[in-house]
Design a protein around this motif. Structure first.
Motif, short mmCIF file in Angstrom:
data_model
loop_
_atom_site.label_atom_id
_atom_site.label_comp_id
_atom_site.label_asym_id
_atom_site.label_seq_id
_atom_site.Cartn_x
_atom_site.Cartn_y
_atom_site.Cartn_z
N GLY A 1 0.80 -1.21 0.00
CA GLY A 1 0.00 0.00 0.00
C GLY A 1 0.83 1.27 0.00
N HIS A 2 0.16 2.39 -0.20
CA HIS A 2 0.80 3.70 -0.14
C HIS A 2 -0.22 4.70 0.41
CE1 HIS A 2 -1.36 5.30 -3.72
NE2 HIS A 2 -1.29 4.04 -4.13
N LEU A 3 0.29 5.73 1.08
CA LEU A 3 -0.58 6.71 1.74
C LEU A 3 0.10 8.08 1.71
CD1 LEU A 3 -3.29 6.84 3.35
CD2 LEU A 3 -1.91 6.69 5.43
N THR A 4 -0.68 9.14 1.42
CA THR A 4 -0.17 10.50 1.41
C THR A 4 -1.11 11.39 2.21
OG1 THR A 4 0.91 10.27 -0.74
CG2 THR A 4 0.40 12.50 -0.02
N LEU A 5 -0.54 12.11 3.17
CA LEU A 5 -1.28 13.09 3.94
C LEU A 5 -0.75 14.46 3.58
CD1 LEU A 5 -3.27 13.90 6.24
CD2 LEU A 5 -1.35 13.61 7.83
#
Length: 790
Positions: free
Chosen positions: A268-272
């Motif tokens: 997975g990948h996540l950007t805030l």
């Protein structure tokens, strides 16, 4: 007639071009192929740095030609470009440090500069600066005094007034007034500075920061409307609705900030992230004066002096936006993946209202808007490769603009009223905190029928809902069309018939249904004070629906083929047709758009190629509307939809646009021992718009044929024809240097009857002429530069 200086500039430039041509072909024709091979090998180890210096000569002045490229005047311009990179990561080094600087078009007003430095895979810093001048108008003339980019425009004290009688011929100017007109070179400048940084903490986490500062200055033309009144010491009344076209200032600054924290995992990948935008206007208003008086009023003729009526309008208000963003994705397996995003924004605007305006009939209910808008977005898409041949996807999007600003009723003098007289009239408007919500769902499947053959089937549902929060007109809907629902079903077929032939075809059917509230009380039409008997349906006749909201059936067909005829010849052909039918008694009835594009390329030798294209596009729109006729003029106003009276006289209107473009490009390299490359490009485009109205209820043909009325019939075509020829050649002097010589000819021929009404003697009454004309030009440009590579 050219001046002596202009002739000298042309001679000097011509001499420079002749000298460069002589030098270009006088060099010995040494073997170049071996050097080129060595350069290609070296480029794999280190970057090629370039510096270009030269001169561009523009032989004709045109604001339209130089609208964005900075080449507006008949002058020489410098050519300055460079791209230099370095660091121990290059030239066989074992480091990861890199840096670079770059400049483009440094000799014009559309220049760009930038620099970057970083350690590959760890951190990076970059700064940038760019400018762009938009040359709007060069033939605009005005009698008003005031600088371009300023916010106060006044008439000379001895200008006098203008008798704005009902007939346009009464709008005549005397010698002093005509002598007051002067050129206003209208343009806007954009200066943009940026800084960005990113840092990688480890393979999973990284951080990004971007900052941008934008300054905009100059002006754009704006029409003003005067208010009738008696506030003149000479007595009499000012003429209402007098129009002066002024230079509305664009004194803006905008700062934007972008922050992002990124995470990458095995599946997975996540950007805030955070986004902020902060806009400021250097002015809060722009003022101008009115010199139009009623025919029966006072006569303050030049040399005057007069105390003119002042019109004040607000400029763009300051505002800010704060937005939080979250996006990411997760792979449940190699066949099933999910991506999603969410954002929440808070937008505010709370500039104080202008005070002391004569147009205000009563005190404003509040001193500022206290505007507040919440924006929310969410999206999600799930894809699944069900089998080797079948791929499925489902997507969802949610967008909402929730305007939470307070709503109030504002009272003002009608623009055609006479202040402080027995015939005055108070108008009213309520600001409507317009909000909307859009929900979209899409389900699609891709199926491979056989090798080289597949089909895609997609269904989309869209739901739009509109409303006004805290609407001042209690118990009423602010929108005649509060909702729309649209369903689309489309199929796309792709075929690779052979290795050299690809074919695509598609069809989409869309059906849009609309909600309708004929009893809605809109914020700008028909708010009656103090009686409260508000008009409904936006003061439109029954049966009228604006086309963006009307029920509609749409058919869209498109097809295209690409054919690699031989190793040297490529052909491409594609077309598109859209047909719209609207279900509205009055308003747009139907529309069609069709286009065909053809392109071909032929490589006749290893070093030579030629390509050509042709494009055709046509669009049509048919409209039906009503006129009062024998029905009372107030038939389109009532306090309930049932009380509205349908018009007895129906007129129709057609709008048609045609666009054609054709071009050819040729390139030949390898000449003169491989040192000379020649490039040529010729293009032609023609755009034409037709506008025609039929009013069968008019008595006699005279009403249609009078050029001063054009009540019906056809207006003159709006026409634009552009021819462009580009020729360039570059000659490699040695391993590190080459000379580039280029020529550009561009010719524009346009005709738009809109500009007729801006000429003195032809303006409508109560309109100040500006002498603007439909743009036409013929421009020749020659450029000569030297490029040094190392």
């Amino acid at each position: 007639m050219k001046t002596g200086n202009e002739k000298m500039k042309v001679r000097i430039l011509a001499l420079a071009v002749q000298s460069a041509l002589f030098a270009m072909f006088a060099f010995p024709l040494t073997t170049y192929a071996e050097d080129a091979a060595n350069d290609e090998a070296a480029a794999l180890k280190r970057p090629t740095n370039t510096v270009e210096l030269g001169v561009t000569g523009v032989f004709d002045s045109s604001s339209k030609f130089g609208e964005y490229n900075g080449l507006k005047k008949s002058d020489p311009y410098g050519i300055g470009n460079f791209d230099i990179r370095g660091g121990n990561a290059y030239d066989g080094g074992d480091g990861t440090y890199r840096w670079g600087v770059k400049g483009v078009d440094l000799g014009t007003s559309s220049r760009t500069l930038g620099a970057t430095v970083g350690n590959q895979g760890l951190w990076n810093l970059s700064v940038g600066y760019d400018e762009l001048r938009h040359n709007n108008i060069s033939d605009y003339k005005t009698p008003q005094q005031g600088s371009m980019g300023g916010n106060n425009f006044t008439f000379p004290a001895n200008f006098g007034t203008i008798n704005a009688a009902a007939a346009p011929s009464a709008n005549s100017l005397n010698a002093i007034q005509l002598g007051a007109f002067h050129n206003g070179n209208v343009h806007t400048d954009r200066k943009n500075g940026s800084f960005s940084a990113d840092y990688t903490f480890n393979p999973q986490f990284s951080f990004q920061f971007d900052f941008n500062h934008l300054e905009q200055s100059g002006a754009k033309l704006l029409g003003t409307g005067s208010l009738g009144g008696v506030n003149n010491p000479a007595g009499g009344t000012w003429r209402a609705e007098g129009n002066n076209i002024i230079m509305n200032p664009t004194n803006y600054t905008t700062d934007t900030v972008n922050l992002a924290l990124n995470w990458i995992g095995n599946k997975g990948h996540l950007t805030l992230g955070y986004y902020g935008s902060f806009f400021q206007d250097g002015y809060d208003s722009v003022s101008s004066q009115n010199v139009f008086r009623n025919a029966a009023g006072f006569a303050c003729n030049s040399p005057g002096p007069c105390s003119y009526q002042t019109t004040v309008m607000s400029t763009a208000p300051d505002n800010s936006l704060h937005q939080i963003n979250l996006s990411g994705g997760y792979a449940f397996s190699s066949a099933t993946k999910l991506v999603a995003g969410f954002s929440y924004g808070y937008n505010t605007q709370n500039n104080s209202y202008l005070s002391g305006l004569s147009e205000i009939a009563s005190a404003a209910p509040r001193s500022s808007l206290n505007g507040e808008v919440i924006t929310t977005h969410a999206d999600l898409k799930l894809t699944h490769q069900a089998t080797k041949d079948l791929g499925l996807s489902v997507g969802f999007k949610f967008n909402e603009r929730d305007n939470r600003s307070p709503s109030n009723l504002y009272q003002f003098w009608a623009i055609n009223s006479i202040i402080a007289s027995a015939t005055n009239k108070i108008d009213a408007a309520a600001n409507a905190p317009y909000s909307n919500r859009k929900i979209q769902v899409e389900v699609a499947g891709d199926y491979r029928i056989s090798k080289g053959q597949n089909v895609r089937l997609a269904y989309e549902h869209e739901d739009i809902f509109r409303w006004c929060n805290n609407y001042e007109v209690i118990g009423s809907n602010c929108l005649v069309n509060p909702s729309n629902i649209e369903d689309k079903l489309g199929v796309t077929y792709r075929l690779k018939a052979r290795e050299d032939v690809n074919f695509t075809a598609g069809y989409t059917f869309a059906k849009r249904n609309a909600g309708f509230d004929g009893n809605a009380i809109t914020p700008l039409a028909g708010l009656e004070v103090p009686t409260g008997g508000h008009d409904v349906n936006a003061q439109n006749y029954p049966g009228y629906i604006a086309y963006p909201y009307a029920r509609r059936d749409q058919h869209l067909v498109k097809a295209g083929v690409n054919w690699q005829v031989t190793e040297k010849l490529d052909l491409g052909l594609n077309g598109r047709l859209t047909d719209d039918t609207y279900s509205a008694t009055l308003g747009v009835q139907d529309g069609r758009t069709s286009s065909i594009n053809l392109d071909a390329s032929y490589a006749y030798t290893e070093n030579g190629s030629i390509s050509a294209y042709f494009s055709w596009q046509n669009s049509e729109r048919n409209l039906k509307a009503g006129a009062a006729g024998i029905v009372p003029a107030t038939a389109n106003t009532a306090t309930s939809y049932a009380a509205l009276i349908a018009p007895t006289n129906i007129w129709t209107n057609q709008l048609e646009d045609d666009s054609n473009a054709i071009g050819i490009n040729a390139r030949q390299s390898g000449l003169l021992g491989g040192k000379l490359e020649l490039i040529g490009d010729l293009s032609y485009s023609l755009d034409n718009s037709k506008y025609s109205t039929q009013a069968p209820y008019t008595s006699g043909a005279t009403l249609c044929s009078l050029s001063t009325q054009l009540t019906c019939g056809s207006t003159p075509d709006i026409h634009s024809e552009l021819i462009s020829l580009r020729l360039s050649g570059n000659y490699q002097l040695n391993k590190h240097g080459k000379v580039v010589l280029g020529y550009l000819f561009q010719h524009l021929n346009s005709n738009d009857y809109y500009y007729n009404g801006l000429q003195y003697g032809y303006t409508p009454n109560r309109v100040m002429p500006t002498f603007e004309k439909s743009p036409n030009y013929s421009v020749n440009v020659v450029n000569l530069s030297y490029i040094h590579s190392f």
